[in-house]
Design a protein around this motif. Structure first.
Motif, mmCIF file in Angstrom:
data_model
loop_
_atom_site.group_PDB
_atom_site.id
_atom_site.type_symbol
_atom_site.label_atom_id
_atom_site.label_comp_id
_atom_site.label_asym_id
_atom_site.label_seq_id
_atom_site.Cartn_x
_atom_site.Cartn_y
_atom_site.Cartn_z
ATOM 1 N N ALA A 125 -19.867 55.380 -36.139
ATOM 2 C CA ALA A 125 -19.166 54.113 -35.901
ATOM 3 C C ALA A 125 -19.115 53.285 -37.185
ATOM 4 C CB ALA A 125 -19.867 53.331 -34.790
ATOM 5 N N ALA A 126 -17.940 52.712 -37.442
ATOM 6 C CA ALA A 126 -17.755 51.950 -38.683
ATOM 7 C C ALA A 126 -16.963 50.676 -38.394
ATOM 8 C CB ALA A 126 -17.068 52.818 -39.728
ATOM 9 N N GLY A 127 -15.995 50.366 -39.250
ATOM 10 C CA GLY A 127 -15.331 49.074 -39.213
ATOM 11 C C GLY A 127 -14.636 48.732 -37.916
ATOM 12 N N SER A 128 -13.834 49.638 -37.366
ATOM 13 C CA SER A 128 -13.095 49.307 -36.150
ATOM 14 C C SER A 128 -14.042 49.075 -34.980
ATOM 15 C CB SER A 128 -12.093 50.413 -35.811
ATOM 16 O OG SER A 128 -12.751 51.647 -35.610
ATOM 17 N N PHE A 129 -15.134 49.872 -34.919
ATOM 18 C CA PHE A 129 -16.116 49.668 -33.858
ATOM 19 C C PHE A 129 -16.853 48.342 -34.061
ATOM 20 C CE2 PHE A 129 -20.306 50.085 -31.950
ATOM 21 C CZ PHE A 129 -19.985 50.510 -30.670
ATOM 22 N N ARG A 130 -17.234 48.057 -35.303
ATOM 23 C CA ARG A 130 -17.935 46.800 -35.589
ATOM 24 C C ARG A 130 -17.089 45.594 -35.204
ATOM 25 N NH1 ARG A 130 -17.790 46.831 -41.071
ATOM 26 N NH2 ARG A 130 -15.827 45.697 -40.864
ATOM 27 N N ASP A 131 -15.818 45.580 -35.631
ATOM 28 C CA ASP A 131 -14.955 44.438 -35.366
ATOM 29 C C ASP A 131 -14.631 44.307 -33.880
ATOM 30 O OD1 ASP A 131 -15.001 44.062 -38.072
ATOM 31 O OD2 ASP A 131 -13.014 44.916 -38.433
ATOM 32 N N GLY A 132 -14.462 45.434 -33.214
ATOM 33 C CA GLY A 132 -14.094 45.395 -31.804
ATOM 34 C C GLY A 132 -15.234 45.059 -30.873
ATOM 35 N N THR A 133 -16.480 45.151 -31.353
ATOM 36 C CA THR A 133 -17.634 44.930 -30.475
ATOM 37 C C THR A 133 -18.491 43.736 -30.889
ATOM 38 O OG1 THR A 133 -19.005 46.459 -31.787
ATOM 39 C CG2 THR A 133 -17.798 47.389 -29.906
ATOM 40 N N ARG A 134 -18.048 42.950 -31.843
ATOM 41 C CA ARG A 134 -18.893 41.875 -32.371
ATOM 42 C C ARG A 134 -19.430 40.975 -31.270
ATOM 43 N NH1 ARG A 134 -18.239 36.650 -33.536
ATOM 44 N NH2 ARG A 134 -16.020 36.728 -33.051
ATOM 45 N N VAL A 135 -18.562 40.515 -30.372
ATOM 46 C CA VAL A 135 -19.017 39.551 -29.377
ATOM 47 C C VAL A 135 -19.848 40.193 -28.266
ATOM 48 C CG1 VAL A 135 -17.170 37.917 -29.826
ATOM 49 C CG2 VAL A 135 -16.835 39.702 -28.103
ATOM 50 N N ALA A 136 -19.933 41.522 -28.258
ATOM 51 C CA ALA A 136 -20.828 42.161 -27.286
ATOM 52 C C ALA A 136 -22.283 41.817 -27.570
ATOM 53 C CB ALA A 136 -20.631 43.679 -27.299
ATOM 54 N N ALA A 137 -22.573 41.353 -28.776
ATOM 55 C CA ALA A 137 -23.935 40.952 -29.133
ATOM 56 C C ALA A 137 -24.288 39.559 -28.623
ATOM 57 C CB ALA A 137 -24.113 40.998 -30.652
ATOM 58 N N SER A 138 -23.336 38.865 -27.985
ATOM 59 C CA SER A 138 -23.626 37.549 -27.424
ATOM 60 C C SER A 138 -24.626 37.679 -26.277
ATOM 61 C CB SER A 138 -22.338 36.897 -26.894
ATOM 62 O OG SER A 138 -21.366 36.785 -27.908
ATOM 63 N N ARG A 139 -25.312 36.600 -25.970
ATOM 64 C CA ARG A 139 -26.257 36.617 -24.854
ATOM 65 C C ARG A 139 -25.533 36.944 -23.557
ATOM 66 N NH1 ARG A 139 -29.152 31.227 -24.203
ATOM 67 N NH2 ARG A 139 -29.734 32.263 -22.252
ATOM 68 N N ALA A 140 -26.076 37.933 -22.825
ATOM 69 C CA ALA A 140 -25.431 38.387 -21.593
ATOM 70 C C ALA A 140 -25.268 37.245 -20.598
ATOM 71 C CB ALA A 140 -26.246 39.518 -20.972
ATOM 72 N N GLU A 141 -26.271 36.354 -20.511
ATOM 73 C CA GLU A 141 -26.202 35.261 -19.550
ATOM 74 C C GLU A 141 -25.043 34.313 -19.861
ATOM 75 O OE1 GLU A 141 -30.308 36.855 -19.828
ATOM 76 O OE2 GLU A 141 -28.832 36.132 -21.296
ATOM 77 N N LEU A 142 -24.800 34.067 -21.154
ATOM 78 C CA LEU A 142 -23.709 33.171 -21.540
ATOM 79 C C LEU A 142 -22.354 33.796 -21.235
ATOM 80 C CD1 LEU A 142 -25.031 31.734 -24.927
ATOM 81 C CD2 LEU A 142 -25.128 30.696 -22.654
ATOM 82 N N THR A 143 -22.201 35.100 -21.548
ATOM 83 C CA THR A 143 -20.938 35.780 -21.269
ATOM 84 C C THR A 143 -20.678 35.856 -19.773
ATOM 85 O OG1 THR A 143 -21.096 37.089 -23.302
ATOM 86 C CG2 THR A 143 -19.656 37.934 -21.578
ATOM 87 N N ALA A 144 -21.725 36.150 -19.005
ATOM 88 C CA ALA A 144 -21.570 36.236 -17.551
ATOM 89 C C ALA A 144 -21.164 34.885 -16.963
ATOM 90 C CB ALA A 144 -22.869 36.726 -16.915
ATOM 91 N N ALA A 145 -21.795 33.813 -17.432
ATOM 92 C CA ALA A 145 -21.449 32.483 -16.931
ATOM 93 C C ALA A 145 -20.017 32.118 -17.307
ATOM 94 C CB ALA A 145 -22.424 31.448 -17.480
ATOM 95 N N MET A 146 -19.610 32.477 -18.503
ATOM 96 C CA MET A 146 -18.269 32.181 -18.987
ATOM 97 C C MET A 146 -17.215 32.918 -18.159
ATOM 98 S SD MET A 146 -16.906 32.822 -22.875
ATOM 99 C CE MET A 146 -17.240 34.593 -22.802
ATOM 100 N N CYS A 147 -17.410 34.215 -17.983
ATOM 101 C CA CYS A 147 -16.423 35.026 -17.267
ATOM 102 C C CYS A 147 -16.487 34.793 -15.763
ATOM 103 C CB CYS A 147 -16.635 36.507 -17.570
ATOM 104 S SG CYS A 147 -16.334 36.952 -19.295
ATOM 105 N N GLY A 148 -17.690 34.683 -15.220
ATOM 106 C CA GLY A 148 -17.830 34.432 -13.799
ATOM 107 C C GLY A 148 -17.319 33.072 -13.393
ATOM 108 N N GLY A 149 -17.476 32.081 -14.258
ATOM 109 C CA GLY A 149 -16.969 30.745 -13.964
ATOM 110 C C GLY A 149 -15.462 30.676 -13.956
ATOM 111 N N ASN A 150 -14.813 31.629 -14.579
ATOM 112 C CA ASN A 150 -13.345 31.684 -14.657
ATOM 113 C C ASN A 150 -12.854 32.964 -13.991
ATOM 114 O OD1 ASN A 150 -10.813 30.707 -15.413
ATOM 115 N ND2 ASN A 150 -10.878 31.618 -17.452
ATOM 116 N N ALA A 151 -13.531 33.357 -12.894
ATOM 117 C CA ALA A 151 -13.343 34.687 -12.318
ATOM 118 C C ALA A 151 -11.897 34.990 -11.945
ATOM 119 C CB ALA A 151 -14.245 34.849 -11.091
#
Length: 317
Positions: A200-226
């Motif tokens: 894995a290199a540049g395209s994987f790094r750029d495409g997955t950057r925000v996957a490193a965000s806290r799971a609880e924050l992403t879940a609240a963000m997406c679930g709140g706008n379900a």
């Protein structure tokens, strides 16, 4: 202006620092004692309760996750100043505000962030050049309140975008919330596959950057706008299925070129170049038209705002 910031994570902490640097009388609060001490050690005034922080505040910014917001709104009882928030979904916040009888509210969302979180990651320059949504609901939002906040945040360097909460939630589902889910799905491809992890290199790094965000924050963000996230996720899945169908065509290379070329043109044209500054009336309809055209406010004056819009969306006089 006396301001209060409730919640001193990445966004709230950055706002505290930016307001202090701009010369405002600002006090913060966070429910986490170590975070309060960290902010105090950085030289900021930090209260020990929500009520103490907001006492006498002209503007209070709520920078807490959506699930925590009901309790904070309860703690705001009797507060008479202007209230805004930085939550990444606006419809549910609008409903909570109405249920708690909070007056003088303008929903907000600065489109700024990092994959890191907490006060330690905060930065007073975080909002420089960022799009900061301020919701403008016809026959509901007080225009004077909206302009006060627009003036406050443009001084911090933000590009203030006027839209309704419904328009905001659809747009951020498409360009922020669904990309977080897609990045997580891509990152999950590494499970049990050390070879892919090694390659894995540049395209994987750029495409997955925000996957490193806290799971609880992403879940609240997406679930709140379900609702909006579900619609936009299904739309993206449809686009991916179309790519799958093209791969099964007799000439997959030729079949893939048109949609890839169209997407490439869109990406290379982003972000759009702004046109020349223009002055528009500080009224609801012209402001909403500006936001819907992709434009933003850069400064607020008596009865008018200075605005920019994408070159392709500029009105010709």
């Amino acid at each position: 202006m006396r301001t209060a910031v409730i919640g001193l994570g990445l966004i709230g902490g950055s706002l505290l620092r930016a307001l202090a640097r701009a010369g405002h009388d600002v006090v913060g609060f966070d429910a986490d004692p170590p975070t309060r001490e960290l902010a105090r050690a950085a030289g900021h005034r930090v209260a020990d309760s929500v009520s103490a922080a907001v006492e006498g505040a002209d503007v209070t910014a709520l920078a807490v996750p959506l699930p925590v917001l009901p309790q904070v709104l309860t703690d705001l009882a009797g507060q008479n100043g202007l209230v805004t928030d930085v939550t990444s979904v606006k419809g549910p916040v609008r409903e909570l505000i109405a249920a708690h009888g909070v007056r003088g509210f303008v929903g907000g969302h600065p489109m700024a962030g990092k994959e890191t979180s907490g006060f330690a990651a905060s930065d007073p320059d975080l909002f420089a050049g960022c799009a900061w949504v301020l919701c403008l609901e016809p026959h509901e939002t007080d225009l004077g309140d909206w302009l006060t906040l627009a003036g406050l945040f443009t001084v911090l360097g933000a590009r203030v975008v006027p839209v309704t909460s419904a328009e905001h939630d659809t747009a951020v589902a498409r360009i922020s919330h669904v990309p977080h889910l897609f990045a997580s799905a891509l990152a999950a491809q590494l499970a049990g596959d050390p070879l892919s992890a090694a390659l894995a290199a540049g395209s994987f790094r750029d495409g997955t950057r925000v996957a490193a965000s806290r799971a609880e924050l992403t879940a609240a963000m997406c679930g709140g706008n379900a609702g909006a996230v579900h619609r936009e996720l299904r739309r993206l899945i449809g686009d991916l299925e179309e790519f799958a169908d093209r791969l099964e065509s007799p000439d997959p290379v030729a079949a893939l070129v048109p949609p890839l070329a169209a997407a490439g043109d869109l990406r290379r044209a982003w972000p759009p170049a702004p046109g020349e500054p223009e002055t528009i009336k500080a009224e609801v309809d012209p402001l909403l038209e500006l936001g819907r055209s992709g434009g933003w406010v850069t400064a607020v004056h008596d009865g008018e705002v200075v605005a920019l819009r994408p070159e392709s969306g500029r009105k010709l006089s």
